[in-house]
Write a protein that holds these residues in place. Structure first.
Motif, short mmCIF file in Angstrom:
data_model
loop_
_atom_site.label_atom_id
_atom_site.label_comp_id
_atom_site.label_asym_id
_atom_site.label_seq_id
_atom_site.Cartn_x
_atom_site.Cartn_y
_atom_site.Cartn_z
N ARG A 1 17.94 -9.95 23.11
CA ARG A 1 19.25 -10.26 22.51
C ARG A 1 20.35 -9.45 23.04
O ARG A 1 19.72 -8.06 23.09
CB ARG A 1 19.31 -10.07 21.04
N LYS B 1 18.23 -12.72 30.40
CA LYS B 1 17.29 -13.59 29.57
C LYS B 1 16.14 -14.09 30.68
O LYS B 1 15.08 -14.42 30.14
CB LYS B 1 18.07 -14.79 29.16
N LYS B 2 16.67 -14.04 32.09
CA LYS B 2 15.62 -14.51 32.83
C LYS B 2 14.72 -13.39 33.32
O LYS B 2 13.45 -13.58 33.69
CB LYS B 2 16.54 -14.83 34.30
N ARG C 1 26.40 -8.81 28.01
CA ARG C 1 25.86 -8.28 29.32
C ARG C 1 24.78 -6.98 28.99
O ARG C 1 24.73 -6.34 27.77
CB ARG C 1 26.91 -7.65 30.19
N THR D 1 24.26 -9.90 33.66
CA THR D 1 25.03 -11.02 32.30
C THR D 1 23.91 -11.11 31.46
O THR D 1 22.75 -11.12 31.79
CB THR D 1 25.43 -12.23 33.18
N GLU D 2 24.29 -11.61 30.28
CA GLU D 2 23.34 -12.16 29.32
C GLU D 2 22.15 -13.19 29.92
O GLU D 2 21.09 -13.05 29.47
CB GLU D 2 24.03 -12.76 28.02
N ASP D 3 22.69 -13.96 30.36
CA ASP D 3 21.66 -15.03 31.15
C ASP D 3 20.80 -14.34 31.96
O ASP D 3 19.72 -14.91 32.04
CB ASP D 3 22.83 -16.37 31.89
N GLU D 4 21.26 -13.58 32.78
CA GLU D 4 20.42 -13.00 33.91
C GLU D 4 19.35 -12.18 33.07
O GLU D 4 18.18 -11.87 33.37
CB GLU D 4 21.32 -11.99 34.79
N PRO E 1 12.95 -13.38 28.35
CA PRO E 1 13.43 -14.52 27.72
C PRO E 1 13.68 -14.28 26.09
O PRO E 1 14.63 -15.02 25.46
CB PRO E 1 12.34 -15.48 27.76
#
Length: 379
Positions: free
Chosen positions: A156, A149-150, A160, A144-147, A153
Protein backbone atom coordinates in the motif's frame (compact mmCIF):
# COMPACT_ATOMS: atom_id res chain seq x y z
CA UNK A 1 59.55 -5.93 14.19
CA UNK A 2 57.78 -7.80 16.97
CA UNK A 3 59.12 -7.24 20.47
CA UNK A 4 60.04 -10.48 22.35
CA UNK A 5 57.70 -12.17 24.77
CA UNK A 6 58.18 -11.40 28.42
CA UNK A 7 56.15 -13.18 31.08
CA UNK A 8 56.53 -12.99 34.87
CA UNK A 9 57.82 -16.30 36.18
CA UNK A 10 58.75 -17.20 39.77
CA UNK A 11 61.62 -19.59 40.31
CA UNK A 12 62.91 -20.87 43.66
CA UNK A 13 65.94 -22.70 44.94
CA UNK A 14 67.26 -23.42 48.41
CA UNK A 15 68.75 -19.97 48.95
CA UNK A 16 66.72 -17.48 46.93
CA UNK A 17 63.70 -16.55 44.89
CA UNK A 18 64.37 -15.42 41.33
CA UNK A 19 61.88 -13.39 39.29
CA UNK A 20 62.17 -13.63 35.53
CA UNK A 21 60.01 -11.10 33.70
CA UNK A 22 58.19 -12.36 30.60
CA UNK A 23 55.29 -10.02 29.90
CA UNK A 24 53.16 -11.12 26.93
CA UNK A 25 53.51 -8.71 24.03
CA UNK A 26 51.29 -7.91 21.05
CA UNK A 27 51.36 -5.33 18.28
CA UNK A 28 47.56 -4.89 18.30
CA UNK A 29 44.97 -5.74 20.92
CA UNK A 30 41.35 -5.61 19.70
CA UNK A 31 38.77 -5.35 22.48
CA UNK A 32 35.55 -7.09 21.44
CA UNK A 33 34.90 -10.15 19.29
CA UNK A 34 31.80 -8.92 17.48
CA UNK A 35 31.51 -8.27 13.75
CA UNK A 36 33.46 -5.00 14.01
CA UNK A 37 36.25 -6.37 16.19
CA UNK A 38 36.76 -9.48 14.04
CA UNK A 39 36.68 -7.43 10.83
CA UNK A 40 39.26 -4.97 12.16
CA UNK A 41 41.53 -7.78 13.39
CA UNK A 42 41.27 -9.55 10.03
CA UNK A 43 42.16 -6.35 8.15
CA UNK A 44 45.10 -5.55 10.46
CA UNK A 45 46.54 -9.00 9.83
CA UNK A 46 46.04 -8.58 6.09
CA UNK A 47 47.89 -5.26 6.05
CA UNK A 48 50.60 -6.29 8.50
CA UNK A 49 51.14 -10.05 8.10
CA UNK A 50 54.02 -10.16 10.58
CA UNK A 51 52.12 -8.40 13.36
CA UNK A 52 50.84 -10.19 16.43
CA UNK A 53 47.10 -9.46 16.74
CA UNK A 54 45.10 -10.47 19.81
CA UNK A 55 41.29 -10.27 20.10
CA UNK A 56 39.78 -10.15 23.59
CA UNK A 57 36.17 -11.34 23.95
CA UNK A 58 34.61 -11.50 27.39
CA UNK A 59 31.98 -14.05 26.34
CA UNK A 60 32.61 -17.71 25.55
CA UNK A 61 31.55 -17.13 21.95
CA UNK A 62 32.00 -14.32 19.48
CA UNK A 63 29.18 -11.93 18.61
CA UNK A 64 27.00 -12.83 21.58
CA UNK A 65 25.49 -9.36 21.74
CA UNK A 66 24.52 -6.85 19.02
CA UNK A 67 26.36 -8.68 16.22
CA UNK A 68 23.95 -11.63 16.25
CA UNK A 69 20.95 -9.88 17.82
CA UNK A 70 19.83 -7.76 14.89
CA UNK A 71 17.46 -7.88 11.94
CA UNK A 72 20.05 -9.03 9.42
CA UNK A 73 19.02 -6.26 7.01
CA UNK A 74 21.89 -5.02 4.86
CA UNK A 75 20.95 -1.37 4.36
CA UNK A 76 21.90 0.63 1.28
CA UNK A 77 22.82 4.00 2.85
CA UNK A 78 20.22 6.46 1.61
CA UNK A 79 18.67 7.40 4.96
CA UNK A 80 21.65 9.24 6.34
CA UNK A 81 22.76 12.86 6.10
CA UNK A 82 24.16 13.59 2.67
CA UNK A 83 27.83 12.64 2.29
CA UNK A 84 28.22 11.81 5.98
CA UNK A 85 30.62 9.14 7.23
CA UNK A 86 27.64 7.00 8.22
CA UNK A 87 26.23 7.23 4.70
CA UNK A 88 29.56 6.31 3.11
CA UNK A 89 30.26 3.46 5.52
CA UNK A 90 26.79 2.01 4.91
CA UNK A 91 27.04 2.32 1.12
CA UNK A 92 30.51 0.78 0.92
CA UNK A 93 29.74 -1.76 3.65
CA UNK A 94 26.68 -2.93 1.71
CA UNK A 95 28.80 -3.64 -1.34
CA UNK A 96 31.66 -5.32 0.53
CA UNK A 97 29.46 -7.48 2.76
CA UNK A 98 27.44 -8.57 -0.27
CA UNK A 99 30.70 -9.63 -1.94
CA UNK A 100 31.81 -11.36 1.28
CA UNK A 101 28.64 -13.47 1.39
CA UNK A 102 28.67 -14.31 -2.32
CA UNK A 103 32.34 -15.30 -2.38
CA UNK A 104 31.86 -17.67 0.58
CA UNK A 105 28.48 -19.07 -0.38
CA UNK A 106 26.73 -17.54 2.64
CA UNK A 107 22.96 -17.04 2.60
CA UNK A 108 21.86 -13.67 1.24
CA UNK A 109 18.38 -12.70 0.06
CA UNK A 110 18.51 -9.84 -2.44
CA UNK A 111 14.89 -8.89 -2.00
CA UNK A 112 15.27 -5.10 -2.12
CA UNK A 113 13.21 -2.59 -0.17
CA UNK A 114 10.16 -0.45 -0.90
CA UNK A 115 9.78 2.82 1.02
CA UNK A 116 6.12 3.82 0.96
CA UNK A 117 4.10 6.93 1.78
CA UNK A 118 0.98 6.40 3.89
CA UNK A 119 -0.50 9.75 2.86
CA UNK A 120 0.27 12.82 0.76
CA UNK A 121 2.09 14.58 3.59
CA UNK A 122 4.82 11.93 3.41
CA UNK A 123 5.59 12.44 -0.28
CA UNK A 124 8.00 15.23 0.60
CA UNK A 125 9.88 12.71 2.73
CA UNK A 126 10.27 10.42 -0.28
CA UNK A 127 11.79 13.32 -2.22
CA UNK A 128 14.30 14.00 0.57
CA UNK A 129 15.36 10.35 0.70
CA UNK A 130 15.84 10.34 -3.08
CA UNK A 131 17.95 13.50 -2.83
CA UNK A 132 20.14 11.93 -0.14
CA UNK A 133 20.55 8.76 -2.17
CA UNK A 134 21.81 10.69 -5.18
CA UNK A 135 24.28 12.73 -3.12
CA UNK A 136 25.46 9.57 -1.32
CA UNK A 137 25.92 7.63 -4.55
CA UNK A 138 23.31 5.03 -3.60
CA UNK A 139 21.02 3.39 -6.15
CA UNK A 140 17.39 4.31 -5.35
CA UNK A 141 14.56 4.25 -7.88
CA UNK A 142 11.36 6.33 -7.80
CA UNK A 143 8.41 4.10 -8.76
CA UNK A 144 4.71 4.66 -9.31
CA UNK A 145 2.07 2.90 -7.23
CA UNK A 146 1.47 0.40 -10.04
CA UNK A 147 5.19 -0.27 -10.40
CA UNK A 148 5.46 -0.80 -6.64
CA UNK A 149 2.68 -3.40 -6.82
CA UNK A 150 4.61 -5.31 -9.49
CA UNK A 151 7.52 -5.53 -7.04
CA UNK A 152 5.27 -6.41 -4.06
CA UNK A 153 1.62 -7.16 -4.95
CA UNK A 154 0.43 -6.55 -1.37
CA UNK A 155 1.99 -3.11 -0.92
CA UNK A 156 0.00 0.00 0.00
CA UNK A 157 1.37 3.43 -0.87
CA UNK A 158 0.04 6.88 -1.68
CA UNK A 159 0.66 7.46 -5.39
CA UNK A 160 4.35 6.56 -5.50
CA UNK A 161 7.20 4.93 -3.61
CA UNK A 162 10.96 4.36 -3.69
CA UNK A 163 12.69 1.06 -4.44
CA UNK A 164 16.16 0.18 -3.13
CA UNK A 165 17.44 -2.78 -5.18
CA UNK A 166 20.65 -3.22 -3.14
CA UNK A 167 18.97 -3.71 0.25
CA UNK A 168 19.35 -7.37 1.25
CA UNK A 169 19.01 -9.75 4.17
CA UNK A 170 21.77 -11.93 5.58
CA UNK A 171 22.05 -14.35 8.49
CA UNK A 172 24.06 -12.45 11.15
CA UNK A 173 25.20 -15.61 12.92
CA UNK A 174 26.41 -17.16 9.68
CA UNK A 175 28.34 -14.03 8.73
CA UNK A 176 29.88 -13.87 12.20
CA UNK A 177 30.88 -17.54 12.04
CA UNK A 178 32.60 -17.06 8.69
CA UNK A 179 34.54 -14.06 10.02
CA UNK A 180 35.60 -15.99 13.11
CA UNK A 181 36.95 -18.87 11.02
CA UNK A 182 38.98 -16.47 8.88
CA UNK A 183 40.39 -14.73 11.95
CA UNK A 184 41.57 -18.05 13.37
CA UNK A 185 42.95 -19.23 10.00
CA UNK A 186 44.92 -15.97 9.69
CA UNK A 187 46.81 -16.77 12.87
CA UNK A 188 45.12 -14.15 15.02
CA UNK A 189 44.93 -15.08 18.70
CA UNK A 190 41.27 -15.16 19.74
CA UNK A 191 40.84 -15.18 23.52
CA UNK A 192 37.31 -16.16 24.46
CA UNK A 193 36.07 -15.71 28.01
CA UNK A 194 38.77 -13.10 28.62
CA UNK A 195 37.48 -9.57 28.89
CA UNK A 196 39.30 -6.25 29.07
CA UNK A 197 39.90 -5.16 32.67
CA UNK A 198 42.11 -2.08 32.43
CA UNK A 199 45.00 -0.24 30.83
CA UNK A 200 48.04 1.54 32.17
CA UNK A 201 51.36 2.65 30.67
CA UNK A 202 50.98 0.64 27.50
CA UNK A 203 49.86 -2.55 29.23
CA UNK A 204 46.36 -3.99 28.79
CA UNK A 205 45.10 -6.00 31.74
CA UNK A 206 42.57 -8.74 31.09
CA UNK A 207 40.66 -10.93 33.51
CA UNK A 208 43.48 -13.51 33.18
CA UNK A 209 46.64 -11.83 31.93
CA UNK A 210 48.58 -8.65 31.10
CA UNK A 211 49.58 -7.70 27.55
CA UNK A 212 52.09 -5.04 26.56
CA UNK A 213 50.84 -3.68 23.25
CA UNK A 214 51.59 -1.11 20.60
CA UNK A 215 47.98 -0.26 19.69
CA UNK A 216 44.55 -0.90 21.19
CA UNK A 217 41.36 -1.00 19.11
CA UNK A 218 38.13 -0.39 21.03
CA UNK A 219 35.25 -2.34 19.47
CA UNK A 220 33.52 -3.24 22.72
CA UNK A 221 29.97 -2.57 21.50
CA UNK A 222 27.62 -1.90 24.38
CA UNK A 223 30.61 -1.20 26.62
CA UNK A 224 32.66 0.89 24.16
CA UNK A 225 32.12 4.14 26.07
CA UNK A 226 33.26 2.59 29.36
CA UNK A 227 36.40 1.23 27.71
CA UNK A 228 37.08 4.56 26.01
CA UNK A 229 36.95 6.41 29.32
CA UNK A 230 39.91 4.39 30.58
CA UNK A 231 41.96 5.81 27.71
CA UNK A 232 40.86 9.40 28.34
CA UNK A 233 38.08 9.51 25.73
CA UNK A 234 34.27 9.67 25.90
CA UNK A 235 34.21 11.97 28.90
CA UNK A 236 30.92 13.52 27.77
CA UNK A 237 29.52 10.68 25.66
CA UNK A 238 27.46 7.77 26.95
CA UNK A 239 25.72 4.85 25.29
CA UNK A 240 22.03 4.45 26.03
CA UNK A 241 20.91 0.93 25.08
CA UNK A 242 17.57 0.27 23.36
CA UNK A 243 16.25 -3.22 22.69
CA UNK A 244 13.98 -4.33 19.89
CA UNK A 245 11.44 -7.10 19.39
CA UNK A 246 9.88 -8.38 16.17
CA UNK A 247 6.53 -10.02 15.56
CA UNK A 248 6.91 -13.02 13.24
CA UNK A 249 4.28 -13.90 10.65
CA UNK A 250 2.70 -17.35 10.62
CA UNK A 251 2.31 -17.09 6.84
CA UNK A 252 4.51 -19.44 4.79
CA UNK A 253 7.82 -18.29 3.31
CA UNK A 254 7.33 -16.13 0.25
CA UNK A 255 4.25 -14.31 1.56
CA UNK A 256 6.18 -11.07 0.99
CA UNK A 257 8.62 -10.45 -1.85
CA UNK A 258 10.48 -7.44 -0.46
CA UNK A 259 11.03 -5.35 2.66
CA UNK A 260 8.45 -2.59 3.13
CA UNK A 261 9.43 0.48 5.15
CA UNK A 262 7.53 3.69 5.91
CA UNK A 263 8.90 7.17 5.31
CA UNK A 264 10.85 7.76 8.54
CA UNK A 265 10.77 10.84 10.73
CA UNK A 266 14.31 12.01 9.95
CA UNK A 267 14.38 14.03 13.18
CA UNK A 268 14.20 10.80 15.17
CA UNK A 269 16.74 7.95 15.32
CA UNK A 270 14.40 5.04 14.45
CA UNK A 271 12.90 3.94 11.13
CA UNK A 272 9.36 3.06 12.24
CA UNK A 273 7.40 -0.20 12.11
CA UNK A 274 8.26 -2.07 8.92
CA UNK A 275 8.11 -5.45 7.19
CA UNK A 276 11.34 -7.43 7.02
CA UNK A 277 11.82 -10.52 4.87
CA UNK A 278 14.25 -12.86 6.61
CA UNK A 279 16.99 -14.74 4.79
CA UNK A 280 14.75 -17.86 4.70
CA UNK A 281 11.80 -15.92 3.23
CA UNK A 282 9.70 -15.46 6.38
CA UNK A 283 8.11 -12.11 7.21
CA UNK A 284 8.27 -10.16 10.46
CA UNK A 285 7.14 -6.72 11.56
CA UNK A 286 8.85 -4.40 13.97
CA UNK A 287 11.03 -3.62 15.64
CA UNK A 288 10.17 -2.08 18.95
CA UNK A 289 12.84 0.25 20.36
CA UNK A 290 12.32 -0.03 24.09
CA UNK A 291 14.79 1.66 26.45
CA UNK A 292 16.86 -1.00 28.20
CA UNK A 293 17.61 -0.47 31.90
CA UNK A 294 21.10 -1.98 31.81
CA UNK A 295 23.46 -2.67 28.95
CA UNK A 296 22.76 -6.37 28.53
CA UNK A 297 19.07 -6.22 29.42
CA UNK A 298 17.73 -8.82 27.00
CA UNK A 299 15.05 -10.27 29.27
CA UNK A 300 14.33 -10.89 32.92
CA UNK A 301 17.10 -9.98 35.36
CA UNK A 302 19.95 -11.77 33.63
CA UNK A 303 23.15 -9.67 33.65
CA UNK A 304 21.43 -7.17 35.96
CA UNK A 305 23.70 -4.42 37.33
CA UNK A 306 22.18 -2.00 39.80
CA UNK A 307 24.69 0.79 39.16
CA UNK A 308 24.12 0.56 35.40
CA UNK A 309 20.36 0.76 35.84
CA UNK A 310 20.66 3.83 38.09
CA UNK A 311 22.98 5.60 35.66
CA UNK A 312 20.92 4.79 32.55
CA UNK A 313 17.61 5.76 34.17
CA UNK A 314 19.11 9.09 35.25
CA UNK A 315 20.30 9.80 31.72
CA UNK A 316 16.95 8.86 30.21
CA UNK A 317 15.22 11.20 32.65
CA UNK A 318 17.64 13.94 31.69
CA UNK A 319 16.82 13.38 28.00
CA UNK A 320 13.11 13.61 28.79
CA UNK A 321 13.64 16.94 30.55
CA UNK A 322 16.42 18.58 28.53
CA UNK A 323 16.75 17.04 25.06
CA UNK A 324 16.42 19.40 22.09
CA UNK A 325 14.02 16.94 20.41
CA UNK A 326 10.76 15.41 21.62
CA UNK A 327 12.20 12.45 23.51
CA UNK A 328 9.06 12.02 25.60
CA UNK A 329 6.84 11.63 22.55
CA UNK A 330 9.33 9.23 21.01
CA UNK A 331 9.49 7.14 24.20
CA UNK A 332 5.69 7.01 24.47
CA UNK A 333 5.36 5.97 20.84
CA UNK A 334 7.91 3.20 21.30
CA UNK A 335 6.21 1.92 24.46
CA UNK A 336 2.99 1.42 22.47
CA UNK A 337 4.83 -1.09 20.31
CA UNK A 338 4.87 -3.59 23.15
CA UNK A 339 1.17 -4.11 22.33
CA UNK A 340 0.98 -6.54 19.40
CA UNK A 341 -2.37 -5.30 17.95
CA UNK A 342 -0.93 -1.77 17.74
CA UNK A 343 2.09 -3.07 15.82
CA UNK A 344 -0.15 -4.98 13.42
CA UNK A 345 -2.35 -1.91 12.82
CA UNK A 346 0.70 0.16 11.95
CA UNK A 347 1.99 -2.49 9.57
CA UNK A 348 -1.41 -2.98 7.91
CA UNK A 349 -1.22 0.60 6.63
CA UNK A 350 1.62 -0.53 4.35
CA UNK A 351 0.38 -3.92 3.10
CA UNK A 352 -2.87 -5.70 2.31
CA UNK A 353 -4.06 -8.88 3.95
CA UNK A 354 -2.36 -8.28 7.29
CA UNK A 355 -4.38 -9.73 10.18
CA UNK A 356 -3.66 -9.86 13.94
CA UNK A 357 -4.01 -13.65 14.02
CA UNK A 358 -0.97 -13.95 11.74
CA UNK A 359 1.33 -12.09 14.15
CA UNK A 360 1.41 -13.58 17.62
CA UNK A 361 5.00 -14.77 18.02
CA UNK A 362 7.52 -12.29 19.38
CA UNK A 363 11.11 -12.73 18.24
CA UNK A 364 14.10 -12.82 20.56
CA UNK A 365 15.30 -9.42 21.78
CA UNK A 366 17.78 -7.61 19.60
CA UNK A 367 19.47 -4.35 20.38
CA UNK A 368 18.04 -1.98 17.83
CA UNK A 369 20.42 0.84 18.62
CA UNK A 370 23.08 1.80 21.07
CA UNK A 371 22.18 5.46 21.26
CA UNK A 372 25.15 7.70 22.00
CA UNK A 373 24.22 10.79 23.99
CA UNK A 374 26.53 13.74 24.28
CA UNK A 375 26.86 17.37 25.31
CA UNK A 376 25.52 17.81 28.82
CA UNK A 377 27.60 15.55 31.11
CA UNK A 378 24.39 14.71 33.01
CA UNK A 379 23.24 12.74 29.95
Amino acid sequence: MMRPFRRVVLEANRSSLIFRVELMTADYVVIGGGVIGLSVARELKRRFPGARVVVLEKELRCGAHASTRNSGVLHAGFYYTADSLKARFTRDGNRRLTEFCEERGLAIRKCGKLVVAKNESELEGLDELLRRARVNGVQLEPVTEDEAKKIEPRVRTCGRALFSPTTSTVNPSEVLGALEREVIDAGIELRLGEGFAGWRNGVVTTEKDSIECGYVVNSAGLHADSVAQQFGFSQHYRILPFKGLYLYSSEPPGAFQTHIYPVPDLKQPFLGVHFTVTVDGRAKIGPTAIPAFWREHYGGFKNFKLWEMADICLRQLSLALHADFDFRRLALEEMKKQYAPYMVRQAARMARGVRPGQYKTWGAPAFARNWLTCGDPRW
